[in-house]
Motif scaffolding. Structure first.
Motif, PDB file in Angstrom:
ATOM      1  N   VAL A 272       0.841  -1.210   0.000  1.00 66.00           N
ATOM      2  CA  VAL A 272       0.000   0.000   0.000  1.00 66.00           C
ATOM      3  C   VAL A 272       0.877   1.261   0.000  1.00 66.00           C
ATOM      4  N   ARG A 273       1.995   1.211   0.722  1.00 67.24           N
ATOM      5  CA  ARG A 273       2.914   2.357   0.699  1.00 67.24           C
ATOM      6  C   ARG A 273       3.446   2.590  -0.712  1.00 67.24           C
ATOM      7  N   SER A 274       3.705   1.519  -1.447  1.00 67.79           N
ATOM      8  CA  SER A 274       4.205   1.653  -2.815  1.00 67.79           C
ATOM      9  C   SER A 274       3.168   2.356  -3.703  1.00 67.79           C
ATOM     10  N   ILE A 275       1.900   1.993  -3.537  1.00 68.38           N
ATOM     11  CA  ILE A 275       0.811   2.657  -4.288  1.00 68.38           C
ATOM     12  C   ILE A 275       0.723   4.127  -3.881  1.00 68.38           C
ATOM     13  N   TYR A 276       0.825   4.360  -2.588  1.00 68.24           N
ATOM     14  CA  TYR A 276       0.756   5.704  -2.006  1.00 68.24           C
ATOM     15  C   TYR A 276       1.860   6.604  -2.572  1.00 68.24           C
ATOM     16  N   VAL A 277       3.081   6.056  -2.671  1.00 64.63           N
ATOM     17  CA  VAL A 277       4.228   6.804  -3.196  1.00 64.63           C
ATOM     18  C   VAL A 277       4.004   7.180  -4.661  1.00 64.63           C
ATOM     19  N   VAL A 278       3.431   6.262  -5.445  1.00 66.50           N
ATOM     20  CA  VAL A 278       3.150   6.539  -6.859  1.00 66.50           C
ATOM     21  C   VAL A 278       2.084   7.640  -6.981  1.00 66.50           C
ATOM     22  N   LEU A 279       1.026   7.553  -6.168  1.00 65.44           N
ATOM     23  CA  LEU A 279      -0.016   8.584  -6.197  1.00 65.44           C
ATOM     24  C   LEU A 279       0.547   9.968  -5.855  1.00 65.44           C
ATOM     25  N   LEU A 280       1.561  10.002  -4.978  1.00 69.24           N
ATOM     26  CA  LEU A 280       2.141  11.279  -4.536  1.00 69.24           C
ATOM     27  C   LEU A 280       3.063  11.919  -5.559  1.00 69.24           C
ATOM     28  N   ILE A 281       3.464  11.166  -6.595  1.00 67.48           N
ATOM     29  CA  ILE A 281       4.467  11.687  -7.541  1.00 67.48           C
ATOM     30  C   ILE A 281       4.052  13.024  -8.173  1.00 67.48           C
ATOM     31  N   PRO A 282       2.829  13.147  -8.768  1.00 65.77           N
ATOM     32  CA  PRO A 282       2.475  14.449  -9.347  1.00 65.77           C
ATOM     33  C   PRO A 282       2.409  15.560  -8.306  1.00 65.77           C
ATOM     34  N   VAL A 283       1.984  15.216  -7.085  1.00 68.75           N
ATOM     35  CA  VAL A 283       1.912  16.211  -6.005  1.00 68.75           C
ATOM     36  C   VAL A 283       3.317  16.690  -5.652  1.00 68.75           C
ATOM     37  N   ASN A 284       4.251  15.753  -5.499  1.00 68.78           N
ATOM     38  CA  ASN A 284       5.630  16.124  -5.159  1.00 68.78           C
ATOM     39  C   ASN A 284       6.295  16.923  -6.272  1.00 68.78           C
ATOM     40  N   ALA A 285       5.948  16.598  -7.530  1.00 71.81           N
ATOM     41  CA  ALA A 285       6.489  17.366  -8.664  1.00 71.81           C
ATOM     42  C   ALA A 285       5.994  18.812  -8.611  1.00 71.81           C
ATOM     43  N   LEU A 286       4.702  18.986  -8.355  1.00 70.60           N
ATOM     44  CA  LEU A 286       4.130  20.343  -8.274  1.00 70.60           C
ATOM     45  C   LEU A 286       4.630  21.072  -7.032  1.00 70.60           C
ATOM     46  N   ALA A 287       4.864  20.339  -5.938  1.00 67.60           N
ATOM     47  CA  ALA A 287       5.390  20.948  -4.714  1.00 67.60           C
ATOM     48  C   ALA A 287       6.817  21.461  -4.950  1.00 67.60           C
TER      49      ALA A 287
END
Length: 433
Positions: A272-287
């Motif tokens: 689940v953490r692996s899925i969570y990290v992938v979902l966060l990628i666009p957010v981290n890019a924009l951050a």
């Protein structure tokens, strides 16, 4: 004021570079999920230990990126190279020290934190090879800081592809013993990750030498160690380094708590953490884009544009995440089947995916607003806000994970608490301070 098109043109190469960095985590998890639950759990503990140490370097590079972006915004291009070179020197020495520390004390630390003997042995097998990556990943982040700081982020896309392809091919070959190579399991995953990071450095060196105007950016000659410049970088970076380390250390505490719930729960948490990290990628890019554009705007004298810029990027981030969350919530079994073929493990993981989806909607705004504070150069305030949030995070996970021994999906509600607190404290700071 930046348009959506300009924001996206800076963000999407960063997104792809983050995707490549996380491909290492995702492919390790996906391949090892088909080996055994022990391999999956051990790679989670070993991988998190590695990332906790790596985030110290990443924090330093983020501070360097703020300085580079400010000099770039001011038009002081020849001052960019010295920041980059001092950063590489500092991080190489740090990689050497942390490598030695982990070799000497890593086993003792993991023995205290991991209760299962089989998970401990697998973790040490993974870490013994994985820590060679410090020498490559620490230098890698300085190249990333350079290209984001001067807003030439397209190179990160190509680098992302090189690193991702290297890792996927070597993971497949070394974990399962393909192409005439020995079957190495968890050790193979660690070696593949290190070689992928090495390929990334090789690419950056060749690309920089071939395409960057070294004289313009003051990178045409090697410089001696400059303590004064390093201290200026550290005056911003030290807070970011500590902030990122604390942020990842809480993830480590989370996994230590989950490991005590059982082998199955640890396997679910890693997937689940692996899925969570992938979902966060666009957010981290924009951050990261927020951080760089805010710093560039201030350097160019456009301080009045900072709040509208943060609000615009936050809206952009939320709507992208809304689409990703909708897909994840509708097809959780499909996502989980990438990591494991075991039906019971997939079924037991679904509730945690739903919890993470809700947390991501809050994270999509919280991360952007929080990085806006770092982009102003006030990394001390960012560290203070992160510390307050993390103290509550740590207390919550120790109570529900270690004390109550709540189900894994209840443990994941900590992410909702964390991002809600981060959003509220960051918003209050930007409005009032």
């Amino acid at each position: 004021m930046y348009t959506n098109k300009q924001i996206w043109s800076v963000s999407y190469p960063i997104l792809l570079s983050l995707l490549a960095q996380n491909v290492i985590n995702v492919t390790d998890t996906a391949f090892l999920g088909h080996v055994s639950e022990v391999a999956l759990g051990a790679s989670a503990m070993g991988g998190l230990f590695y990332i906790c140490v790596f985030t110290i370097a990443f924090g330093f590079s983020t501070g360097s990126q703020i300085v580079i972006a400010r000099r770039n915004g001011e038009g002081r291009y020849s001052d960019v190279g010295p920041v980059m070179i001092q950063g590489v020197m500092f991080l190489f020495v740090m990689a050497l020290l942390l490598f030695g520390f982990t070799k000497a004390f890593g086993g003792n630390i993991m023995r205290l934190l991991v209760s299962s003997e089989s998970i401990y042995e697998g973790t040490m097998e993974f870490l013994d090879w994985r820590i060679y990556g410090f020498f490559f990943s620490f230098i890698n982040v300085m190249f990333r800081a350079l290209y984001i700081g001067i807003t030439r982020t397209k190179v990160l896309t190509i680098n992302a592809i090189v690193m991702a392809l290297t890792n996927v091919v070597l993971d497949y070959a070394l974990i399962f013993g393909k192409f005439g190579l020995p079957e190495m399991g968890i050790k193979g995953a660690a070696i593949a990750s290190v070689l992928a990071e090495a390929s990334s450095i090789l690419f950056f060196v060749i690309y920089t030498y071939a395409t960057v105007d070294l004289k313009k950016y003051g990178m045409n000659r090697l410089r001696t160690f400059d303590p004064a410049l390093l201290m200026r970088i550290l005056s911003i970076s030290c807070f970011t380094m500590l902030q990122y380390f604390l942020s990842m250390a809480t993830w480590f505490v989370f996994f230590v708590a989950v490991e005590r719930l059982g082998q199955r729960e640890l396997a679910i948490a890693n997937i689940v953490r692996s899925i969570y990290v992938v979902l966060l990628i666009p957010v981290n890019a924009l951050a990261t884009t927020t951080n760089s554009l805010v710093s560039n705007a201030i350097g160019a004298g456009g301080i009045q544009h900072v709040m509208p810029l943060i609000n615009k990027i936050a809206r952009f981030s939320f709507f992208i995440m809304l689409g990703l969350v909708a897909v994840s919530a509708l097809f959780p079994q499909f996502l989980l089947s990438i990591y494991t073929s075991e039906a019971a493990l997939i079924t037991e993981s679904v509730p945690s995916v739903y919890v993470i989806c809700f947390a991501m909607l809050i994270a999509s705004v919280a991360n952007v607003v929080f990085n806006g504070i770092s982009g102003t150069g006030n990394t001390q305030a960012a560290l203070l806000l992160e510390t307050i949030t993390i103290i509550i995070y740590g207390s919550y996970i120790i109570f529900i994970g270690m004390w109550l021994k709540a189900p894994i999906e209840i443990c994941f509600t900590i992410e909702i608490v964390y991002y809600s607190l981060l959003l509220i404290t960051s918003y209050i700071y930007l409005k009032k301070a």
